[in-house]
Design a protein around this motif. Structure first.
Motif, PDB file in Angstrom:
ATOM      1  N   ARG A   1      -2.861  -0.846  -4.009  1.00  0.00           N
ATOM      2  CA  ARG A   1      -3.616  -0.538  -2.534  1.00  0.00           C
ATOM      3  C   ARG A   1      -4.827  -1.694  -2.077  1.00  0.00           C
ATOM      4  O   ARG A   1      -4.892  -1.899  -0.689  1.00  0.00           O
TER       5      ARG A   1
ATOM      6  N   THR B   1       0.696   4.169  -2.530  1.00  0.00           N
ATOM      7  CA  THR B   1       0.650   5.783  -2.411  1.00  0.00           C
ATOM      8  C   THR B   1       1.369   7.385  -2.470  1.00  0.00           C
ATOM      9  O   THR B   1       1.837   8.190  -3.016  1.00  0.00           O
TER      10      THR B   1
ATOM     11  N   VAL C   1       0.467  -1.564   0.602  1.00  0.00           N
ATOM     12  CA  VAL C   1       0.347   0.024   0.122  1.00  0.00           C
ATOM     13  C   VAL C   1       0.851   1.529  -0.097  1.00  0.00           C
ATOM     14  O   VAL C   1       0.755   2.628  -0.536  1.00  0.00           O
TER      15      VAL C   1
ATOM     16  N   MET D   1      -7.504   4.779  -5.535  1.00  0.00           N
ATOM     17  CA  MET D   1      -6.733   3.955  -4.899  1.00  0.00           C
ATOM     18  C   MET D   1      -8.576   4.002  -3.707  1.00  0.00           C
ATOM     19  O   MET D   1      -8.327   2.739  -2.756  1.00  0.00           O
TER      20      MET D   1
END
Length: 325
Positions: free
Chosen positions: A130, A116, A112, A209
Motif C-alpha cells: 500500500r 487490497t 496497491v 493499510m
C-alpha cells in the motif's frame, strides 16, 4: 529529439502485432515527474502471447526497455532509443487468489491493488505494498519494500519473457535479491508472479493499510510530481537524514526542488526538466559527500539520452561535477 521511425523496418511481421505501437511517443505522459523525451518506439502488448510474438521478431540489435507506472523513473530530456515496453494493467493486471495464503497477479497490476486483493482474501503480510507507488513488475525487478518488509520476503515464483521471446519460470532464489535490486536473468520482462503471505483477518489488515496511507500522506509529498524515494539508504544511515544534515532541505535548481516535507524526495514544482532534476540529485550527492563522506546511490532509475549540451556529469564517477553549490 525525434528518432528515425522503426516501424517500416518491421513491415513483414508487424501487422500481426495486436497491441499499441506508437513511433516517437512522448514519455513525459507516463512519468510521475512529467518530464522526459520520446520513446523511439512505444509498445503496449495486448497480452503475453503478443509480447512473445513481438520479441521473437524484433531484431536483436534493437534495444528494449521496460517501464511500469513511471513512479520510480527519471526519463532524460533526449528520449529513449529503441523500444520502450509498458505492460498495461488491462492486459497484465489479473488477480487470482490461490490456496495456502498465496495470490497470483499480473506484472502490470499496481502495487496497491495487490495489497487490497490480499487483504480482502484474508492474506496478511502484503499490506506494505500500500505504501509503494508502482506496479508489480517494478517491485519484482527492484525488490521494492517499505516499513520493514521487502518483495523478496513474499514472492514465491515469477513468470516472464526473455529478450528472445521465450517464456520462462523463475523461483525466488533465481532472482538473487539484494537491497533494492535483483540479479536474475538479464532482459527478462516479468509478466506475472505468485506471492505468499500469512493467514490474517481482513479488517485488521485493512486497518494496517489505512495506517500506512496516513503515515505516507503525513510524511511524504504524495500529491506532487515526484519519483518516490530518490536515494538508497546507505548501510546504517537514513538517506533523508544525511540530506537534511547536509543543508539540502528545500534546495532548488530551476523548478526542481528537494522536498521540504521529506528530503529524500525530489519534486517538479511546475516546469522542471529532467536535466534540472538530475542535476539537483547530483548536487545533493555532492553535498552529502562533502558533509558526511558518504556516497549516496540513486534508487530512482534514470534512462535515456541527455539533450546535447545539457549533460549531467556524475561527480562520483570521476567527472568534473557541474552542480550548484
Amino acid at each position: 529529439m525525434i528518432f528515425p521511425d522503426l516501424l517500416p523496418q518491421f513491415a513483414d511481421w508487424i501487422g500481426d502485432v495486436r497491441g499499441k505501437l506508437i513511433a516517437n511517443h512522448p514519455l513525459a505522459k507516463v512519468s510521475w515527474f512529467r518530464v522526459g523525451g520520446p520513446a523511439q518506439l512505444y509498445f503496449e502488448p495486448a497480452d503475453e502471447a503478443d509480447l512473445v510474438h513481438f520479441l521473437k521478431n524484433l531484431p536483436a540489435g534493437i534495444r528494449v526497455l521496460t517501464i511500469g507506472l513511471g513512479s520510480n523513473l527519471l526519463i532524460r530530456d533526449g528520449g529513449v532509443d529503441g523500444v520502450v515496453i509498458k505492460l498495461p494493467a488491462k492486459a497484465f493486471g489479473q488477480v487470482e487468489v490461490l490456496t495456502d495464503n498465496r495470490i497470483s497477479v499480473g506484472a502490470g497490476l499496481p502495487d496497491v491493488k495487490l495489497a487490497t486483493a490480499a487483504a480482502n482474501a484474508g492474506i496478511d503480510g502484503m499490506e506494505f505494498y500500500r505504501g509503494i507507488p508502482g506496479a508489480i513488475g517494478g517491485a519484482l525487478y527492484m525488490n521494492a519494500g517499505c516499513y520493514g518488509t521487502e518483495t523478496h520476503q513474499r514472492v514465491v515464483c515469477l513468470r516472464g519473457v526473455t529478450r528472445e521471446g521465450d517464456v520462462i519460470e523463475l523461483s525466488n532464489a533465481d532472482m538473487d535479491y539484494r537491497y533494492r535490486k535483483s540479479n536474475g536473468p538479464k532482459g527478462v520482462i516479468f509478466t506475472s508472479a505468485t506471492f505468499e503471505g500469512l493467514p490474517g483477518d481482513r479488517d485488521e489488515i485493512l486497518t494496517k493499510m489505512r495506517d500506512i496511507t496516513d503515515r505516507r500522506e503525513s510524511t511524504q509529498p504524495t500529491n506532487t510530481r515526484t519519483g518516490g524515494s530518490t536515494f538508497k539508504n546507505p548501510d546504517g544511515h537514513s538517506a533523508w537524514k544525511l540530506i537534511d544534515e547536509a543543508g539540502c532541505r528545500g534546495l532548488r535548481i530551476g523548478d526542481a526542488q528537494v522536498s521540504e516535507m521529506h528530503t529524500n524526495f525530489l519534486i517538479n514544482l511546475d516546469a522542471a526538466t529532467a536535466h534540472d532534476i538530475e542535476l539537483l540529485g547530483e548536487t545533493v550527492r555532492n553535498k552529502v559527500r562533502e558533509k558526511h563522506g558518504i556516497d549516496l546511490s540513486w534508487e530512482i532509475r534514470r534512462i535515456g539520452h541527455f539533450e546535447p549540451g545539457k549533460e549531467v556529469r556524475q561527480f562520483l564517477d570521476g567527472d568534473v561535477f557541474a552542480g550548484a553549490h
